[in-house]
Design a protein around this motif. Sequence first.
Motif, PDB file in Angstrom:
ATOM      1  N   GLY A  14       0.740  -1.207   0.136  1.00 27.52           N
ATOM      2  CA  GLY A  14      -0.066  -0.015   0.032  1.00 27.52           C
ATOM      3  C   GLY A  14       0.805   1.252  -0.035  1.00 27.52           C
ATOM      4  O   GLY A  14       2.249   1.067  -0.145  1.00 27.52           O
ATOM      5  N   MET A  15       0.306   2.435   0.187  1.00 28.89           N
ATOM      6  CA  MET A  15       0.910   3.520   0.156  1.00 28.89           C
ATOM      7  C   MET A  15       0.196   4.726   1.138  1.00 28.89           C
ATOM      8  O   MET A  15      -0.842   4.501   1.310  1.00 28.89           O
ATOM      9  CB  MET A  15       1.154   4.208  -1.245  1.00 28.89           C
ATOM     10  N   ARG A  16       0.850   5.653   1.493  1.00 28.98           N
ATOM     11  CA  ARG A  16       0.487   6.712   1.970  1.00 28.98           C
ATOM     12  C   ARG A  16       0.557   7.979   0.928  1.00 28.98           C
ATOM     13  O   ARG A  16       1.799   8.072   0.341  1.00 28.98           O
ATOM     14  CB  ARG A  16       0.994   7.065   3.163  1.00 28.98           C
ATOM     15  N   ILE A  17      -0.375   8.741   0.724  1.00 28.42           N
ATOM     16  CA  ILE A  17      -0.386  10.094  -0.125  1.00 28.42           C
ATOM     17  C   ILE A  17      -0.822  11.250   0.446  1.00 28.42           C
ATOM     18  O   ILE A  17      -1.817  11.187   1.020  1.00 28.42           O
ATOM     19  CB  ILE A  17      -0.755   9.453  -1.597  1.00 28.42           C
ATOM     20  N   SER A  18      -0.065  12.332   0.042  1.00 34.15           N
ATOM     21  CA  SER A  18      -0.729  13.869   0.456  1.00 34.15           C
ATOM     22  C   SER A  18      -0.413  14.523  -0.655  1.00 34.15           C
ATOM     23  O   SER A  18       0.555  14.227  -1.379  1.00 34.15           O
ATOM     24  CB  SER A  18      -0.131  14.385   1.835  1.00 34.15           C
ATOM     25  N   THR A  54      -8.621   8.148   4.808  1.00 29.84           N
ATOM     26  CA  THR A  54      -8.051   9.680   4.984  1.00 29.84           C
ATOM     27  C   THR A  54      -7.805   9.938   6.373  1.00 29.84           C
ATOM     28  O   THR A  54      -8.619   9.919   7.009  1.00 29.84           O
ATOM     29  CB  THR A  54      -8.692  10.486   4.189  1.00 29.84           C
ATOM     30  N   GLY A  55      -6.346  10.233   6.567  1.00 30.92           N
ATOM     31  CA  GLY A  55      -6.250  10.878   8.014  1.00 30.92           C
ATOM     32  C   GLY A  55      -5.793  12.143   8.137  1.00 30.92           C
ATOM     33  O   GLY A  55      -5.854  13.090   7.054  1.00 30.92           O
ATOM     34  N   VAL A  57      -2.587  13.587   8.486  1.00 31.27           N
ATOM     35  CA  VAL A  57      -1.548  13.950   7.750  1.00 31.27           C
ATOM     36  C   VAL A  57      -1.592  13.635   6.188  1.00 31.27           C
ATOM     37  O   VAL A  57      -1.004  13.901   5.293  1.00 31.27           O
ATOM     38  CB  VAL A  57      -0.322  13.376   8.561  1.00 31.27           C
ATOM     39  N   SER A  58      -2.188  12.317   5.982  1.00 35.38           N
ATOM     40  CA  SER A  58      -2.149  11.870   4.695  1.00 35.38           C
ATOM     41  C   SER A  58      -3.101  10.769   4.511  1.00 35.38           C
ATOM     42  O   SER A  58      -3.986  10.471   5.350  1.00 35.38           O
ATOM     43  CB  SER A  58      -0.863  11.220   4.279  1.00 35.38           C
ATOM     44  N   THR A  59      -3.357  10.391   3.150  1.00 31.10           N
ATOM     45  CA  THR A  59      -4.480   9.356   2.973  1.00 31.10           C
ATOM     46  C   THR A  59      -3.766   7.863   2.683  1.00 31.10           C
ATOM     47  O   THR A  59      -2.714   7.834   2.067  1.00 31.10           O
ATOM     48  CB  THR A  59      -5.131   9.611   1.707  1.00 31.10           C
ATOM     49  N   TYR A  60      -4.187   6.829   3.475  1.00 28.40           N
ATOM     50  CA  TYR A  60      -3.815   5.608   3.220  1.00 28.40           C
ATOM     51  C   TYR A  60      -4.520   4.691   1.956  1.00 28.40           C
ATOM     52  O   TYR A  60      -5.746   4.761   2.078  1.00 28.40           O
ATOM     53  CB  TYR A  60      -4.126   4.762   4.518  1.00 28.40           C
ATOM     54  N   HIS A  95       3.597  14.166  -1.603  1.00 29.26           N
ATOM     55  CA  HIS A  95       4.447  13.296  -1.026  1.00 29.26           C
ATOM     56  C   HIS A  95       3.709  11.799  -0.829  1.00 29.26           C
ATOM     57  O   HIS A  95       2.513  11.717  -0.592  1.00 29.26           O
ATOM     58  CB  HIS A  95       4.670  13.832   0.404  1.00 29.26           C
ATOM     59  N   LEU A  97       4.618   7.507   0.066  1.00 29.40           N
ATOM     60  CA  LEU A  97       5.406   6.712   0.817  1.00 29.40           C
ATOM     61  C   LEU A  97       4.629   5.309   0.417  1.00 29.40           C
ATOM     62  O   LEU A  97       3.693   4.973   0.544  1.00 29.40           O
ATOM     63  CB  LEU A  97       4.858   6.706   2.382  1.00 29.40           C
ATOM     64  N   SER A  99       5.000   1.319   0.410  1.00 30.28           N
ATOM     65  CA  SER A  99       5.473   0.032   1.345  1.00 30.28           C
ATOM     66  C   SER A  99       4.985  -1.187   0.917  1.00 30.28           C
ATOM     67  O   SER A  99       3.820  -1.504   0.549  1.00 30.28           O
ATOM     68  CB  SER A  99       5.045   0.369   2.613  1.00 30.28           C
ATOM     69  N   HIS A 201       9.953   6.614  -0.727  1.00 30.49           N
ATOM     70  CA  HIS A 201       9.602   7.843  -0.578  1.00 30.49           C
ATOM     71  C   HIS A 201       9.824   8.696  -1.616  1.00 30.49           C
ATOM     72  O   HIS A 201      11.033   8.884  -2.399  1.00 30.49           O
ATOM     73  CB  HIS A 201      10.220   8.480   0.580  1.00 30.49           C
TER      74      HIS A 201
END
Lengths: 218, 218
Positions: A14-18, A54-55, A57-60, A95, A97, A99, A201
């Motif tokens: 998965g990823m985190r994106i902002s 969505t959190g 700091v970023s969206t998972y 940004h 991330l 993983s 990243h």
Amino acid sequence: MSGQTLSPKQIGIGMRISVHPHSNDFERIILDALKETHRILQLDEPDTGIEIATGEVSTYVGVKSGDAAPQLAAYAATLIHSATLDSDGQHLTSHLLLSRGCPGEATCQLVPGRIPAEKDVHLAKSGVIVAAAWSLYPLADDGSSHMEPIMAAVDEAKASGLTVTSEHYATILRGDLSDVLSVIFDAWSTVGQEVPHVVSHVSISINSPSVHNGAGAA
Amino acid sequence: MSGQTLSPKQIGIGMRISVHPHSNDFERIILDALKETHRILQLDEPDTGIEIATGEVSTYVGVKSGDAAPQLAAYAATLIHSATLDSDGQHLTSHLLLSRGCPGEATCQLVPGRIPAEKDVHLAKSGVIVAAAWSLYPLADDGSSHMEPIMAAVDEAKASGLTVTSEHYATILRGDLSDVLSVIFDAWSTVGQEVPHVVSHVSISINSPSVHNGAGAA
């Protein structure tokens, strides 16, 4: 057990994106881009292979089933493209991330099994030119060879026609958003066939004034 | 040769930092914050231990001499604090990439020698409350134990009085900017005494509207 082919969810892909519009209107732009991405990728359909949370700091974005890298790349490309179109030439950064291999939130115990081959990412040209600072980290390696897959990925980026330069701690890719994302997601996914735990990243910059006037982006 | 104590420059200790004011006035805020940081930390003095190069995507801060983590943490705290004060309550994010053990731009050949002990980071409270998504990656480890120093660092963050939660791929720290940065720089620097190559990525969010209205930050 060890003969089974692992699902993306079992591997933990998965990823985190902002996205960061440098605009007073940032909140509307972000919320509209999230909605637009949802609509374009038809994420209301019951058979969608990804889940989204969505959190602050970023969206998972986690992959439940199907081809992991192509689905994640499509989400990232659509979200960044939507926000850019809505930003009217104003500066925007994003940004990411990425993983693979850490299915829990804090622990990285892999289920035994076979890691499936990943399909290549194919994205239509976006017409949006970006600069991306890209770092790729194979984590669970044998302690000495972790730079080799990185160098191979950098060579692939060069062969793809992107402008590739290096800075301290990051490789800078310049070109069409879709081509840049394709190289980044493919490299991460390819290294993931060999190294169980690999993260990447990326900081993407669009319409930066420092390109035109030499003023520094901090 | 192998008995010498390595300098920060020989080890390759530094960071990349960017600040993102979500404001039409972003360019002035960034340039003013860079100048203000330069002034406060007296970086014109000939004996400064750090070197700075601002690029299109982010600013590189490398340590030439002296205590690495305290100097880098002071730069990050001052830059983010200055930009926040100037942003007048508007949303601002910052991204940091901390790296130790990769003295070249693309290669990570360490000079033989002793890695010096690092001093702890001490920063005066900023009065700015932040949420930080924090990832710590020991790279040149023995291939199996790379989660242990991470778990130790998370425990230390909890003991420091910060609010600590975990999300996919990142630990979320909430509290005063100075306390959050101290934990992050100290953890990275402590792991760096054991593992030659260790990087850390941090996304910091300040004055996010999603805290107040539940709307998602993408």
